[in-house]
Design a protein around this motif. Sequence first.
Motif, PDB file in Angstrom:
ATOM      1  N   SER A 168       0.813  -1.209   0.000  1.00 26.04           N
ATOM      2  CA  SER A 168       0.000   0.000   0.000  1.00 26.04           C
ATOM      3  C   SER A 168       0.850   1.265   0.000  1.00 26.04           C
ATOM      4  O   SER A 168       0.329   2.365   0.083  1.00 26.04           O
ATOM      5  CB  SER A 168      -0.937   0.004   1.212  1.00 26.04           C
ATOM      6  N   THR A 355     -11.462  11.941  -3.032  1.00 25.20           N
ATOM      7  CA  THR A 355     -10.560  10.788  -3.049  1.00 25.20           C
ATOM      8  C   THR A 355      -9.621  10.900  -1.863  1.00 25.20           C
ATOM      9  O   THR A 355      -9.088  11.979  -1.583  1.00 25.20           O
ATOM     10  CB  THR A 355      -9.731  10.762  -4.352  1.00 25.20           C
ATOM     11  N   TYR A 357      -6.190   8.897  -0.575  1.00 25.97           N
ATOM     12  CA  TYR A 357      -5.256   7.940  -1.161  1.00 25.97           C
ATOM     13  C   TYR A 357      -3.928   7.952  -0.405  1.00 25.97           C
ATOM     14  O   TYR A 357      -3.371   9.007  -0.104  1.00 25.97           O
ATOM     15  CB  TYR A 357      -5.005   8.327  -2.627  1.00 25.97           C
ATOM     16  N   ARG A 374     -13.837   7.834  -3.122  1.00 30.85           N
ATOM     17  CA  ARG A 374     -12.984   6.660  -3.259  1.00 30.85           C
ATOM     18  C   ARG A 374     -11.867   6.738  -2.229  1.00 30.85           C
ATOM     19  O   ARG A 374     -11.173   7.763  -2.144  1.00 30.85           O
ATOM     20  CB  ARG A 374     -12.390   6.556  -4.668  1.00 30.85           C
ATOM     21  N   GLU A 376      -8.475   4.674  -1.045  1.00 31.52           N
ATOM     22  CA  GLU A 376      -7.624   3.641  -1.631  1.00 31.52           C
ATOM     23  C   GLU A 376      -6.237   3.655  -1.014  1.00 31.52           C
ATOM     24  O   GLU A 376      -5.676   4.710  -0.717  1.00 31.52           O
ATOM     25  CB  GLU A 376      -7.525   3.869  -3.148  1.00 31.52           C
ATOM     26  N   HIS A 377      -5.690   2.456  -0.794  1.00 34.23           N
ATOM     27  CA  HIS A 377      -4.321   2.279  -0.296  1.00 34.23           C
ATOM     28  C   HIS A 377      -4.083   3.069   0.995  1.00 34.23           C
ATOM     29  O   HIS A 377      -3.082   3.778   1.120  1.00 34.23           O
ATOM     30  CB  HIS A 377      -3.303   2.686  -1.370  1.00 34.23           C
ATOM     31  N   ALA A 393     -10.958   0.610  -1.497  1.00 32.49           N
ATOM     32  CA  ALA A 393     -10.104  -0.311  -2.252  1.00 32.49           C
ATOM     33  C   ALA A 393      -8.737  -0.443  -1.603  1.00 32.49           C
ATOM     34  O   ALA A 393      -8.091   0.560  -1.278  1.00 32.49           O
ATOM     35  CB  ALA A 393      -9.940   0.188  -3.695  1.00 32.49           C
ATOM     36  N   ASN A 394      -8.306  -1.683  -1.385  1.00 38.29           N
ATOM     37  CA  ASN A 394      -6.930  -1.972  -0.955  1.00 38.29           C
ATOM     38  C   ASN A 394      -6.542  -1.229   0.322  1.00 38.29           C
ATOM     39  O   ASN A 394      -5.520  -0.541   0.369  1.00 38.29           O
ATOM     40  CB  ASN A 394      -5.941  -1.629  -2.086  1.00 38.29           C
ATOM     41  N   CYS A 395      -7.337  -1.361   1.354  1.00 34.77           N
ATOM     42  CA  CYS A 395      -7.082  -0.681   2.626  1.00 34.77           C
ATOM     43  C   CYS A 395      -6.892  -1.696   3.756  1.00 34.77           C
ATOM     44  O   CYS A 395      -7.389  -2.817   3.689  1.00 34.77           O
ATOM     45  CB  CYS A 395      -8.232   0.261   2.968  1.00 34.77           C
ATOM     46  N   ASN A 414      -8.243  -6.003   0.749  1.00 31.03           N
ATOM     47  CA  ASN A 414      -8.497  -5.294   2.007  1.00 31.03           C
ATOM     48  C   ASN A 414      -8.339  -6.242   3.194  1.00 31.03           C
ATOM     49  O   ASN A 414      -8.552  -7.449   3.068  1.00 31.03           O
ATOM     50  CB  ASN A 414      -9.921  -4.734   2.019  1.00 31.03           C
ATOM     51  N   ASP A 455      -8.157  -6.167  -9.128  1.00 30.70           N
ATOM     52  CA  ASP A 455      -8.788  -5.110  -9.909  1.00 30.70           C
ATOM     53  C   ASP A 455      -8.352  -5.242 -11.364  1.00 30.70           C
ATOM     54  O   ASP A 455      -7.192  -4.982 -11.696  1.00 30.70           O
ATOM     55  CB  ASP A 455      -8.381  -3.738  -9.359  1.00 30.70           C
TER      56      ASP A 455
END
Length: 568
Positions: A168, A355, A357, A374, A376-377, A393-395, A414, A455
């Motif tokens: 991440s 967002t 991120y 969104r 993410e990471h 996403a991807n957390c 995740n 993804d």
Amino acid sequence: MTDPIEPSTSSSFSSAVKDATTLIHPRREPFEHGLLPIPKLIFTDPTQTLIPLKQKLVELSTNHRVDSATLSESLQISIDHARLVLDALSSVLHSESDPLVKAKPGEIDSVGADIHDLVLFLYIQSYKRLLPRTHKDSAAVADVWPSTSAFDGYLSALSPLQLVRSNSRRFMPSQTDEEAHQLSYLQKHLANILSLLAEPVEGEGEESLVLTMYRFEHLGFLIQFGDKGSERNPLSQSSPFFANSDPDMPAVPVPAAQVHDWILQNITSALEHISERASPKENGPPSASDQDVAMADACASSVKALTCPRGPCFIEGISKSSYVKQASDIKGSSVKVLNCHESTIYVLAPLKYATVYGCSDATVVIGAVGKAVRVEHCERVHIIIAAKRICIANCRECVFFLGVNQRPLIVGDNHKLQVAPYNTFYSQLEEHMTEVEVDAIINKWDEPLALGVVDPHDSLSHPAGVSDVQAESATHIDPDHFTNFLIPNWLGGDSTGTTNDNPFQLPDPYMMSQHKNQKNLEEIKQMLREVPLEENRKRELSSAIHVYFKDWLYASGNIRQLYCLQGD
């Protein structure tokens, strides 16, 4: 039938592009918030699949609008996924007047989606995003990124390919890089996209395709001229084909080949412009005022700034402090919070898109978002947000305190996510929610929808056999661990705001827990007042309470709120 407009030479097109006061841009929203990792929506050959699908939808639809039942049957997807498609499409449409955009949360399915917008939405599901880049200064990352993680053991067991996907510590491509990538995608696929919108001239067969002004306008879903998008300045008014057309008299259709050549010329001109701006940067470090600097390339431990180039406002690189922005500080309707660590970020404003991120050990409070969010990471981040919809996403180890009108979407890799009801307020919150049409009566925080682990939109090869593995969902936070988040009065915006409590109704278990905690607090206060203690014992008790309170602040993450006392 003769061509309604004489074919133009390439030189006349070039001249038109040179004389244009604005350049063509891709609309970011469909690419940033409209991609769904549903395998059945990602076609090997979109045109060959979508042309017959479009014809089938036309036959099954009412007034060229498609509901979720028709979409589910036609695409052979679940009704939940079909509704998700309509929800996602409604959040990224270019026209604010479209019935799908104006529909209330419970009306989206009955209103349905315009077939032309829907096929464009389905076409771009084949888009591959740019891969996030590693940071140029690994030492700067090490200064702010936690050196240990609960997942270090898990990551060490992964293959190199899986490690790349799971890491991440990623940094977003610059806004300019993404725009060039999206323009190149549109350049490559433009002929196919136009074939989905065009119609044959009666009696002349498929060889002679034309675009009416109505169908041409649907290209506004993917492209725009200037900074503000197509609602204020419809795409047709930026074209040589339909500009200044009489609204009471239908404009003459235009050959699709002519539209194709004109848009390609504009895309080429825009890519050349991007290349020219990028060239000076290759000869030396960019200046702090350079709008097109990749936000991730700034030193994360020292940057503390809000920058607003064309498009979103960026808040990035905040470390070990608080950062506050009110509605009056935000230009535009979109915000990106990037690479912030051990901080509390307040964006108390009405927005369309947001967002978050690459943040860690932070709390991010975003006022009201009327389209999509969104996240993410991110790792060990608390997100507090009122929004129409959110995609996670991807957390890792993040807690989401949500007031959302649509089911939270969870995609990618995740781990240990938690969701909870919305838990704060500030004086102008309800005004901001009303402005962007977030409904406080509807809160689907507890109905997360998990899609795939991999993804398919990343520009990366994926391990065979895992494309359809379901993502890990989120658990509900224990009501006994639920706490309200206090936004200090001086951060709440204009004192004329009328919000004085959480606008979202707490579920009974959380409400009961709040009442129990309040009652326990009052009882402890009363006991402390009544207990007879000598002065030295009082000091010992006070010291013990402070120690336990400090431990709780760190363990719960509430220590971040104290950053507000430091000021900006």
